[in-house]
Structure formats: structure tokens, C-alpha cells
Design a protein around this motif. Structure first.
Motif, PDB file in Angstrom:
ATOM      1  N   ARG A 180       0.829  -1.214   0.000  1.00 31.63           N
ATOM      2  CA  ARG A 180       0.000   0.000   0.000  1.00 31.63           C
ATOM      3  C   ARG A 180       0.858   1.257   0.000  1.00 31.63           C
ATOM      4  NH1 ARG A 180      -3.160  -2.964   3.529  1.00 31.63           N
ATOM      5  NH2 ARG A 180      -2.368  -1.892   5.361  1.00 31.63           N
ATOM      6  N   MET A 181       1.981   1.197   0.698  1.00 31.88           N
ATOM      7  CA  MET A 181       2.877   2.351   0.777  1.00 31.88           C
ATOM      8  C   MET A 181       3.812   2.436  -0.433  1.00 31.88           C
ATOM      9  SD  MET A 181       3.931   2.215   4.807  1.00 31.88           S
ATOM     10  CE  MET A 181       4.882   3.735   4.767  1.00 31.88           C
ATOM     11  N   LYS A 182       3.842   1.368  -1.226  1.00 33.66           N
ATOM     12  CA  LYS A 182       4.702   1.286  -2.410  1.00 33.66           C
ATOM     13  C   LYS A 182       6.176   1.472  -2.042  1.00 33.66           C
ATOM     14  CE  LYS A 182       1.041   2.567  -5.462  1.00 33.66           C
ATOM     15  NZ  LYS A 182       0.352   3.532  -6.254  1.00 33.66           N
ATOM     16  N   ILE A 183       6.591   0.747  -1.003  1.00 39.31           N
ATOM     17  CA  ILE A 183       8.012   0.776  -0.633  1.00 39.31           C
ATOM     18  C   ILE A 183       8.592  -0.621  -0.782  1.00 39.31           C
ATOM     19  CG2 ILE A 183       7.718   2.736   0.937  1.00 39.31           C
ATOM     20  CD1 ILE A 183       8.090   0.728   3.241  1.00 39.31           C
ATOM     21  N   ASN A 184       9.892  -0.676  -1.031  1.00 39.84           N
ATOM     22  CA  ASN A 184      10.549  -1.963  -1.220  1.00 39.84           C
ATOM     23  C   ASN A 184      11.340  -2.360   0.027  1.00 39.84           C
ATOM     24  OD1 ASN A 184      13.040  -0.576  -1.305  1.00 39.84           O
ATOM     25  ND2 ASN A 184      12.991  -0.446  -3.543  1.00 39.84           N
ATOM     26  N   ASP A 185      11.931  -3.534  -0.049  1.00 38.82           N
ATOM     27  CA  ASP A 185      12.662  -4.093   1.092  1.00 38.82           C
ATOM     28  C   ASP A 185      13.835  -3.210   1.506  1.00 38.82           C
ATOM     29  OD1 ASP A 185      10.902  -6.171   0.682  1.00 38.82           O
ATOM     30  OD2 ASP A 185      12.382  -7.482  -0.263  1.00 38.82           O
TER      31      ASP A 185
END
Length: 99
Positions: free
Chosen positions: A26-31
Motif C-alpha cells: 500500500r505504501m509502495k516501498i521496497n525491502d
């Protein structure tokens, strides 16, 4: 356990992994972004991947950091995962006896 080996993560850990994966999507962040937000050297990108996959047990301190970085309430996250996996206590793998 003998030799310091750990058991495979159970349903509670896997449900927490699902919550983390969904929030990150949902936040569109990666590892890597999550790893950096938590702090260099604290949780590496490969560790984040394993946590998200539900294949790594999560230290309580690390879970608190992950929740903070993702804007999740720590206790609410635990409660949500607990409620979603309430039947885990009656599964054959559950061998803890109440005192």
C-alpha cells in the motif's frame, strides 16, 4: 532447542508477515527502503525479505521497529495477527500445555 536451531515460523509469524507485506504494498516501498528506514545494520534487506516471506522468526524489538517505520501500531498489529490465527492453539503442531 539443541544446538541453537530454531523451529520454523508458525501461523502467528506468518500472519504478521502478511500484514507487513500488505502495508508495504500500500505504501509502495521496497525491502531496501524498509531496511534503511529501520537503520543501517539493524535489519538487512535479505532479512526483510525473509520476514515478509514468513520464513524468519521476528524478534520483538525488530517487529516494533518495523511497525514504527511502517506507521503501524505495534500492539494492534499483534492483536490483529493473534485474532486471525486464534485456531493455531488447537492445531496438531501446538504442543504447549497450559499450567
Amino acid at each position: 532447542m539443541a544446538g541453537g536451531s530454531k523451529s520454523a515460523p508458525g501461523p502467528l509469524t506468518q500472519e504478521i508477515a502478511t500484514i507487513i507485506r500488505e502495508r508495504m504494498a500500500r505504501m509502495k516501498i521496497n525491502d531496501l527502503a524498509l531496511s534503511r528506514a529501520i537503520g543501517e545494520g539493524r535489519i538487512s534487506r535479505p532479512q526483510v525479505q525473509k520476514i515478509k516471506a514468513g520464513t524468519k522468526q521476528i524478534d520483538m524489538e525488530d517487529l516494533e521497529r518495523i511497525c514504527w517505520a511502517l506507521g503501524l501500531d505495534f500492539l494492534a498489529t499483534l492483536a490483529q495477527a493473534d485474532a486471525a490465527t486464534a485456531s493455531r492453539h488447537v492445531e496438531p503442531e501446538w504442543d504447549v500445555k497450559p499450567l
